[in-house]
Design a protein around this motif. Structure first.
Motif, mmCIF file in Angstrom:
data_model
loop_
_atom_site.group_PDB
_atom_site.id
_atom_site.type_symbol
_atom_site.label_atom_id
_atom_site.label_comp_id
_atom_site.label_asym_id
_atom_site.label_seq_id
_atom_site.Cartn_x
_atom_site.Cartn_y
_atom_site.Cartn_z
ATOM 1 N N UNK A 1 2.020 7.423 -11.617
ATOM 2 C CA UNK A 1 1.017 6.658 -12.368
ATOM 3 C C UNK A 1 -0.013 7.618 -12.937
ATOM 4 N N UNK A 2 -0.672 7.206 -13.999
ATOM 5 C CA UNK A 2 -1.754 8.009 -14.561
ATOM 6 C C UNK A 2 -2.904 8.111 -13.565
ATOM 7 N N UNK A 3 -3.585 9.259 -13.597
ATOM 8 C CA UNK A 3 -4.672 9.480 -12.660
ATOM 9 C C UNK A 3 -5.820 8.495 -12.783
ATOM 10 N N UNK A 4 -5.962 7.890 -13.957
ATOM 11 C CA UNK A 4 -7.100 6.982 -14.102
ATOM 12 C C UNK A 4 -6.768 5.571 -13.623
ATOM 13 N N UNK A 5 -5.491 5.350 -13.221
ATOM 14 C CA UNK A 5 -5.146 4.037 -12.663
ATOM 15 C C UNK A 5 -5.694 3.939 -11.248
ATOM 16 N N UNK A 6 -5.803 2.713 -10.759
ATOM 17 C CA UNK A 6 -6.474 2.536 -9.471
ATOM 18 C C UNK A 6 -5.514 2.675 -8.296
ATOM 19 N N UNK A 7 -6.114 2.958 -7.151
ATOM 20 C CA UNK A 7 -5.342 3.043 -5.921
ATOM 21 C C UNK A 7 -4.669 1.695 -5.649
ATOM 22 N N UNK A 8 -5.369 0.612 -5.992
ATOM 23 C CA UNK A 8 -4.767 -0.712 -5.765
ATOM 24 C C UNK A 8 -3.483 -0.885 -6.579
ATOM 25 N N UNK A 9 -3.522 -0.441 -7.838
ATOM 26 C CA UNK A 9 -2.319 -0.549 -8.666
ATOM 27 C C UNK A 9 -1.157 0.197 -8.021
ATOM 28 N N UNK A 10 -1.480 1.365 -7.475
ATOM 29 C CA UNK A 10 -0.433 2.158 -6.833
ATOM 30 C C UNK A 10 0.136 1.419 -5.623
ATOM 31 N N UNK A 11 -0.763 0.857 -4.817
ATOM 32 C CA UNK A 11 -0.284 0.138 -3.624
ATOM 33 C C UNK A 11 0.585 -1.045 -4.044
ATOM 34 N N UNK A 12 0.134 -1.769 -5.045
ATOM 35 C CA UNK A 12 0.888 -2.952 -5.469
ATOM 36 C C UNK A 12 2.241 -2.562 -6.065
ATOM 37 N N UNK A 13 2.245 -1.434 -6.762
ATOM 38 C CA UNK A 13 3.516 -0.981 -7.324
ATOM 39 C C UNK A 13 4.512 -0.656 -6.206
ATOM 40 N N UNK A 14 4.009 0.057 -5.202
ATOM 41 C CA UNK A 14 4.863 0.399 -4.071
ATOM 42 C C UNK A 14 5.337 -0.867 -3.363
ATOM 43 N N UNK A 15 4.451 -1.808 -3.222
ATOM 44 C CA UNK A 15 4.822 -3.043 -2.543
ATOM 45 C C UNK A 15 5.893 -3.796 -3.350
ATOM 46 N N UNK A 16 5.734 -3.763 -4.673
ATOM 47 C CA UNK A 16 6.693 -4.467 -5.515
ATOM 48 C C UNK A 16 8.057 -3.785 -5.544
ATOM 49 N N UNK A 17 8.054 -2.437 -5.631
ATOM 50 C CA UNK A 17 9.313 -1.722 -5.839
ATOM 51 C C UNK A 17 9.974 -1.225 -4.567
ATOM 52 N N UNK A 18 9.157 -0.911 -3.562
ATOM 53 C CA UNK A 18 9.749 -0.182 -2.442
ATOM 54 C C UNK A 18 9.694 -0.896 -1.101
#
Ligand code: SF4
Ligand code: SF4
Ligand code: SF4
Ligand code: SF4
Ligand code: FES
Lengths: 306, 423
Positions: free
Chosen positions: B28-45
């Protein structure tokens, strides 16, 4: 370099070895300390808690006196001074109208504070930003090889980050580690590095206060530190002077020497423990002194690889 | 796009497994939020990751977590900023549940058990002043400006998570609740200001239990600065209502202030006994006996000489005394609040324009209270320790009528003295 020197009160009161060791180490760093005359206590946050304008006025006065003192900038040797003075300076610099109000009180003494009148840096910041780590390393006579040092900053010098100018360019909350390394020592990371020693609540909640000190000392012990180093005499009071009581509070034996920053620098620059007032600590810095006697012979003259 | 390693602390009490850390890779781009990262992981992995969130825009306050050791909103923390604090290598972001609260699952903590209990502890509603007006209360605008900073709180619990007093003393009322308390103590419509203050001053885990560590200021995503609100509570309690709490909070403050007025520099040897109300105040005796070893230790190691402990080596210059008198005798206490008034640099249209003549934030003073202050101190007798006279007799009486008030430089003038303030 010449600095307008602000020793603070505690370094001349309950921890005289701090002021003394700073004076001893300054010439070795080509620092000329010109003491600010007639300054008053920064209030350590307590005067500001009582009356903000009072704290701002007293510190504006100290800044004005510092500006009259020869020296490129103002230097303090106390985290708490740094934090309390930066807080006042932030407000003073924010508004011309507020400054005018404060200056009305200072007028009678012929003093005035102008925006950004002085740059006030703790010895730690000055070491890294003015003297420079490379330069510091060059001056080392007795590298702290094998000495495991745990940094303890004190709250006032690490928070709030924006007020204290801690950013990518000046990562001031990592300087202690950098200085320890530049002096050849080994940095010990432990849970308490950026935490609070508990000093401000020693009279109000002694139990919690001593638990704070005890916990950090115990964490550093478990991380195998030989000693801690602090840029703040108030931290030193709770971590060293109160250490026997802190040990009682957390129910375990503690014997962790706590060094003032100029003492640690002084040792590496070749000064003797006694010249640095190390014998004045409550917890005898045996581990450190054993280390100096062990390395003195080997390091002397040969400057051992540095 | 950079790769981040999200190192999540996993814990599921029902599984019977101990807490552990699990790594996930995100791109993810560095300016995206930690929450987005967590949600992405939750959705995909891994759909079993427990995290709480709602607005994703720093409004609802539900996504508080610790990223690389610092509490804040996951949706308000950029990946690149969190990564800068990494101690575990480049682009590693350790995400943990907030501290000082029990973990329910993974990143979800039990806010009810700690945070909300403490909020309720401070009576977080307005106690209406009688008589209740037929229509609305009329309050001066500036009186409300004074409390806007505390109103900005979104109850995320980040300050509670990182509070260092709470870490040692879980009973501490804590930063969020004390900030909330100031929201009502500062509200002119509230009828119970004094009761609120004395309650929080007398509580051994109340307003005087804060250790000035600035963690809450650093953690708060909304600029509430809970510690500053606690200091305002102390000013109100001590200077406006003269609440002489049994925790020695006000006494310690006054002992310090008196000490500096007298000496210019701090004279520590005097501070301790004065904080307990003078050497022979009944409550000072047990405290002094327990702290005597400290003084003796200091004498023994040569830290302080007997002379230094007993005599005042420095005397404040008359200038210091004059400043104390000028400022303390003002009818109003002047406070410059950066949250409300800002920095003129940020306010000025043209940044080059600032300096001497900057359009300063409107500054006036509001007179809210006029009270009398009387400090009477009587200290008698002497104590002898190892043939050393530790204290001599001091009898001091300073009845100084002082008028004081809580003031914001920025609050325009002419507000009415409020009833609560005059008690
Ligand atoms: S912080 Fe301490 S040492 Fe520094 S001036 Fe204030 S009271 Fe004195
Ligand atoms: S660590 Fe202790 S003395 Fe040092 S700044 Fe925090 S409270 Fe103060
Ligand atoms: S400043 Fe006070 S309230 Fe804020 S985190 Fe520290 S101890 Fe807690
Ligand atoms: S004060 Fe700030 S950190 Fe604390 S709960 Fe409110 S918004 Fe969150
Ligand atoms: S999701 Fe609402 S504040 Fe972060």
């Amino acid at each position: 370099m010449k600095v307008a020197y602000w020793p603070g009160c505690v370094s001349r009161g309950f921890t005289p070895e701090l002021h003394g060791s700073m004076q001893a180490v300054a010439p070795l760093l080509d620092l000329e300390l010109i003491e600010i005359d007639r300054g008053s206590c920064c209030g350590a946050g307590v005067i500001a808690e009582h009356n903000q304008e009072l704290a701002d006025t007293l510190n504006a006065r100290t800044f004005a006196l510092a500006a009259e003192t020869p020296g490129e900038l103002m230097m303090n040797i106390c985290s708490t001074c740094q934090g309390a003075q930066s807080e006042c300076q932030e407000r003073l610099d924010a508004s011309a109208e507020y400054r005018a109000e404060i200056n009305t009180t200072l007028e009678a003494e012929g003093l005035a504070y102008e925006k950004g009148l002085v740059t006030n840096k703790n010895f730690l910041w000055l070491l890294v930003e003015e003297i420079g780590l490379e330069n510091l390393t060059k001056k080392v006579k007795r590298p702290l090889t094998g000495l495991k040092v745990g940094p303890f900053y004190g709250c006032y010098i690490v928070r709030p980050t924006d007020r204290l100018g801690i950013n990518d360019e000046n990562p001031r909350d990592t300087y202690m580690e950098k200085v320890i390394e530049a002096l050849g020592g080994e940095v010990i990371d432990y849970a308490g590095v950026h935490k609070c020693c508990g000093f401000p609540i020693i009279t109000m909640n002694k139990k919690a206060s001593l638990q704070m000190a005890g916990t950090h000392l115990a964490d550093a012990t478990d991380a195998d530190a030989d000693c801690l180093v602090v840029p703040c005499p108030l931290c030193h009071l709770n971590l060293d002077l109160q250490q026997p009581m802190a040990a009682g509070e957390i129910g375990r034996d503690l014997s962790m020497p706590v060094l003032h920053l100029p003492q640690l620098v002084g040792l590496a620059l070749g000064l003797e423990p006694k010249e640095l007032g190390l014998q004045r600590h409550v917890i005898k810095p045996t581990s450190v002194i054993d280390w100096t006697t062990a390395v003195v012979g080997s390091a002397d003259g040969a400057s051992s690889g540095w | 796009m950079p790769d981040y390693t999200l190192r999540l602390r996993r814990y599921d009490p029902e599984s019977g497994e101990a807490p552990h850390y699990e790594d996930f890779q995100v791109e993810l781009d560095g300016h995206r939020s930690v929450l987005e990262a967590i949600l992405q992981v939750r959705g995909d992995q891994d759909g079993s990751i427990g995290v709480r969130c709602s607005c994703r825009a720093a409004i609802c306050g539900s996504c508080g977590v610790r990223t690389n050791g610092k509490a804040g909103l996951a949706c308000h923390t950029h990946l690149e900023d969190a990564a800068k604090r990494s101690k575990d290598g480049e682009n590693v972001i350790v995400v943990e549940p907030m501290g000082n609260m029990p973990v329910i699952k993974d990143l979800i903590v039990d806010m009810e058990e700690v945070h909300w209990k403490k909020i309720r502890r401070v009576t977080p509603w307005l106690v209406a002043k009688e008589p209740v007006p037929e229509r609305e209360y009329i309050v001066p605008h500036e009186a409300m400006v004074d409390i806007t900073q505390t109103m900005a709180c979104i109850q995320c619990g980040a300050c509670v998570s990182d509070c260092l007093t709470m870490e040692m003393d879980p009973l501490f009322v804590g930063p969020a609740a004390l900030a909330k308390a100031y929201r009502f103590v500062g509200d002119p419509r509230d009828a119970e200001q004094e009761q609120r203050l004395s309650d929080l001053a007398e509580d051994p885990h109340g307003m005087y239990d804060c250790t000035h560590c600035f963690q809450c200021i650093e953690a708060c995503p909304k600029g509430v600065a809970p510690m500053s609100q606690i200091m305002r509570l102390r000013r109100r309690a001590g200077s406006d209502f003269h609440i002489d709490d049994r925790n020695n909070g006000h006494r310690h403050e006054m002992a310090f202030v008196k000490n500096i007025r007298k000496n210019g520099l701090l004279h520590e040897a005097d501070l301790l006994p004065d904080s307990y109300g003078g050497k022979f105040h009944p409550r000072a005796v047990p405290e002094l006996l327990s702290s005597l070893p400290v003084v003796l230790r200091a004498l023994k190691t040569g830290k302080v000489t007997v002379k230094k402990a007993l005599l005042h080596e420095h005397k404040a210059s008359p200038e210091i005394k004059r400043i104390f008198d000028t400022v303390e005798n003002r009818e109003v206490r002047i406070e410059y609040n950066l949250y409300i008034s800002g920095n003129e640099d940020d306010l000025a249209d043209d940044p080059s324009d600032v300096g001497g003549e900057a359009p300063a934030a409107t500054a006036t003073v509001t007179e809210t209270v006029v009270v009398e202050e009387q400090i009477v101190e009587t200290e008698t007798e002497a104590v002898v320790v190892e043939e050393t006279v530790i204290e001599e007799t001091v009898v001091e009486e300073t009845p100084a009528p002082v008028a004081e008030a809580e003031t914001d430089v920025d609050a325009p003038a002419d507000s009415e003295p409020t009833e609560g303030d005059n008690q």
